[in-house]
Every structure is written in structure tokens, then in C-alpha cells.
Write an enzyme that holds these catalytic residues in place. Structure first.
Site, short mmCIF file in Angstrom:
data_model
loop_
_atom_site.label_atom_id
_atom_site.label_comp_id
_atom_site.label_asym_id
_atom_site.label_seq_id
_atom_site.Cartn_x
_atom_site.Cartn_y
_atom_site.Cartn_z
N SER A 161 36.53 48.19 47.99
CA SER A 161 36.60 48.42 46.54
C SER A 161 35.71 49.59 46.13
O SER A 161 35.93 50.72 46.59
CB SER A 161 36.24 47.12 45.81
OG SER A 161 36.50 47.23 44.43
N ASP A 210 46.97 43.74 43.16
CA ASP A 210 45.73 44.49 42.89
C ASP A 210 46.08 45.74 42.10
O ASP A 210 46.96 46.51 42.51
CB ASP A 210 45.08 44.87 44.22
CG ASP A 210 43.82 45.70 44.09
OD1 ASP A 210 43.32 45.86 42.98
OD2 ASP A 210 43.34 46.19 45.13
N HIS A 268 42.81 41.43 44.84
CA HIS A 268 41.88 42.52 45.12
C HIS A 268 40.76 42.14 46.09
O HIS A 268 40.56 42.85 47.09
CB HIS A 268 41.30 43.06 43.81
CG HIS A 268 40.28 44.13 44.00
ND1 HIS A 268 40.59 45.42 44.40
CD2 HIS A 268 38.92 44.10 43.87
CE1 HIS A 268 39.49 46.13 44.51
NE2 HIS A 268 38.46 45.36 44.20
#
Length: 330
Positions: A164, A261, A291
């Protein structure tokens, strides 16, 4: 409106339980409140599942120039004569997370990739806005390159990895160390956020707020809290690797994206640019994942299989020795 992929049933059950409890979104309230909720959730899960086993975990400081960054160095149970070193950047939108809270993820990377893992406790926003996290990430990567042998690894096998926001930091560091004359052995980018100029209004218009665990609104909060007064830099590199003019001469790359996501297409766009620049790039798509799936390997059998595959693919990437290792002063 395109149909959203169907979420893995075990993750869907967890999301339903959170909604039944009216759990607040991850970035709601003050940063301290959000961090407290995350810490409580992670520690509760850890009590149920324990931690992956490694040979050792040691806290130290990565120092480069005038930047000092806390790191935790993990070493695997291994008899290999030459281990790769992976500099890992945790997720959390540049606001949440820490080395301690992502201890399980770093341990599993260390064990499954069979690598020395340097997990980086970079500074968090909004207390430390852009470019603090990027400065820390670069300093830690340069430190690992300079100290690979002392860490127990091979200087020809230093790589970066991140999830991320950490995927952004890994991608950014790979570009910046390339510009300093180094060749990394690989980069692993898991659900990376690589474009601060993303169109969150379009994401909401096309998909509504159907994304569990990370919404377009959350992405706006991430940008607001990290960029702060540098919001006009969203289309620059750094902070946005997708907007870097030159992606040539970067290391072999593994990119993992999740179907549920809002960063899915962003990750694919970065992969396409790397491939267009001639970079060996393997894309792993997990259409039934949300995600933060990479850290949910104790919650979902499908998430564990995905995590295992990602680690296996990156381990294979690191076993291929770089063709052109460049020497430079760190």
C-alpha cells in the site's frame, strides 16, 4: 456501473461483522484515535494466531547522512550461504502502522522468502508530512545497501518491498537509488498506491463506496494528511512513482493487485509502464481480495494462498542474480 468482483467469503464474513458492530472507517477521528483502533485490532488478532517463527529479530537504527530511522532486522532459519536482503515498508496510508504492528507480515516475509528483512519504522503523517516518509525510506535503503554484508546478506541481492503506502515507498526508493547508480535485485509492490493525483470522484462515480477496508474517501484523507501544504505536488515524483518520467533500468518487479480495491487499476497502470520501459514485471491478480489482504493470512485461506504465492514469486525473482550490479558510494 461495472460489477465489483465477489469478495472471498471468509473476508466477506469479517467485513459483515465489522459493519454489524458499526466499526468506524480506518481514517475516521483523529490520527491518534485511528492508530489506537488499529493497534487494538492487530494485538487482539495476534493473541489468537501467534507469530511466524524466525531465527532472530533485532531493533537497530539505519543511519544515512543526517537521517536516522528505526528498523527491525529479521533473520531466517537458513543454511543458504548467500541470503537476499529485503527492505520492507509497511502499509497504513502514511498515517497508520508501525514495525511492531506489522511484525507478523515481516516475519512471514523473512521465513517464506528466506531473506534478511529490514522492516522500516518511517515517520508518520500528519506529524511528519511529505517528504518525511520518502526521506526515511531512501535513507534506510541506502543504509541496507551499504551494510548488506554486516546484516548477513549479499550486497548483490538487496531488494525493496512494500504494501500500500509502503508500496509507494518501495517504488520510490527503487527509482531514487537507481539514480544514485545502484542496481537492486528486485522490488515487490503489494497493492501499491503510486498516484496521489488519482481521481477519487471517478472511483466513487463508477463503483460507489463498495470497496471494503479502503474507500475513495479514505484515499482523499491519506493525501490530505500526508501531502499537507504540498498538495500541488501530487503529480510530481516523488511522491507519485506513476508520474516519474523515466522508469527504465529498474529491478525485476512483482506487483500484486486486489480486485476489491480502489488501487487496482493504479497498480496495473504502473505495471504497464514498467513493462513498456523494458522491466521484467510479473503481475499477480487476486480478484476476490480486498485492499489489506496481505496481512490477513490467518483470517482467510484464500488470503494465505495469495500471500504464499506472492512470497514464492518474489523469492524466485531474488534467486536470479542481477546481470549488471552497479557499484556506487552510499
Amino acid at each position: 456501473m461495472p460489477a465489483m468482483p465477489q469478495l472471498d467469503p471468509q473476508l466477506a464474513a469479517m467485513v459483515a461483522a465489522l459493519r454489524a458492530r458499526c466499526a468506524p472507517p480506518p481514517f475516521s477521528g483523529t490520527p491518534d484515535e485511528a492508530r489506537g483502533r488499529m493497534r487494538a485490532a492487530v494485538l487482539a488478532a495476534r493473541e489468537r494466531s501467534g507469530l511466524p517463527d524466525v531465527q532472530s529479530a533485532e531493533d537497530t537504527v539505519a543511519a544515512h547522512a543526517d537521517v536516522r530511522v528505526p528498523v527491525r532486522v529479521y533473520r531466517p532459519h537458513s543454511h543458504r550461504p548467500s541470503l537476499p536482503t529485503v527492505v520492507f515498508f509497511h502499509g497504513g496510508g502514511f498515517v497508520l502502522g508501525s514495525v511492531e504492528l506489522m511484525d507478523d507480515i515481516a516475519r512471514k516475509l523473512c521465513r517464506d522468502i528466506e531473506a534478511v528483512v529490514v522492516s522500516v519504522d518511517y515517520r508518520l503523517a500528519p506529524e511528519h508530512p511529505f517528504p518525511a516518509a520518502h526521506d526515511d525510506a531512501l535513507a534506510a535503503t541506502l543504509w541496507a545497501l551499504a551494510n548488506a554484508v554486516a546484516l548477513g546478506g549479499d550486497p548483490a541481492y538487496v531488494a525493496v518491498a512494500g504494501e500500500s503506502a509502503g508500496g509507494n515507498l518501495a517504488a520510490s526508493s527503487a527509482i531514487q537509488v537507481r539514480d544514485r547508480g545502484f542496481a537492486l535485485a528486485g522490488q515487490l509492490l503489494i497493492v501499491p498506491g503510486v498516484d496521489f493525483a488519482r481521481d477519487t470522484v471517478r472511483l466513487e462515480r463508477n463503483d460507489g463506496c463498495a470497496y471494503p477496508m479502503l474507500t475513495p474517501h479514505d484515499l482523499r484523507e491519506v493525501a490530505r494528511l500526508y501531502l499537507g501544504t504540498a498538495a500541488d505536488r501530487a503529480t510530481d515524483f516523488p511522491p507519485s512513482p506513476l508520474h516519474c518520467a523515466d522508469l527504465g533500468d529498474l529491478p525485476a518487479t512483482v506487483i500484486a493487485v486486489a480486485g476489491c480495491d480502489p488501487l487496482y487499476n493504479e497498480g496495473l497502470a504502473y505495471a504497464a509502464r514498467l513493462q513498456a520501459a523494458g522491466i521484467a514485471t510479473q503481475v499477480l491478480r487476486y480478484e476476490d481480495m480486498f485492499h489489506p489482504f496481505f496481512g490477513f493470512f490467518e483470517v482467510s485461506e484464500a488470503a494465505r494462498r495469495a500471500n504464499d504465492e506472492i512470497c514464492s514469486c518474489f523469492a524466485a525473482t531474488l534467486r536470479a542474480r542481477p546481470d549488471d550490479t552497479k557499484e556506487a558510494e552510499v
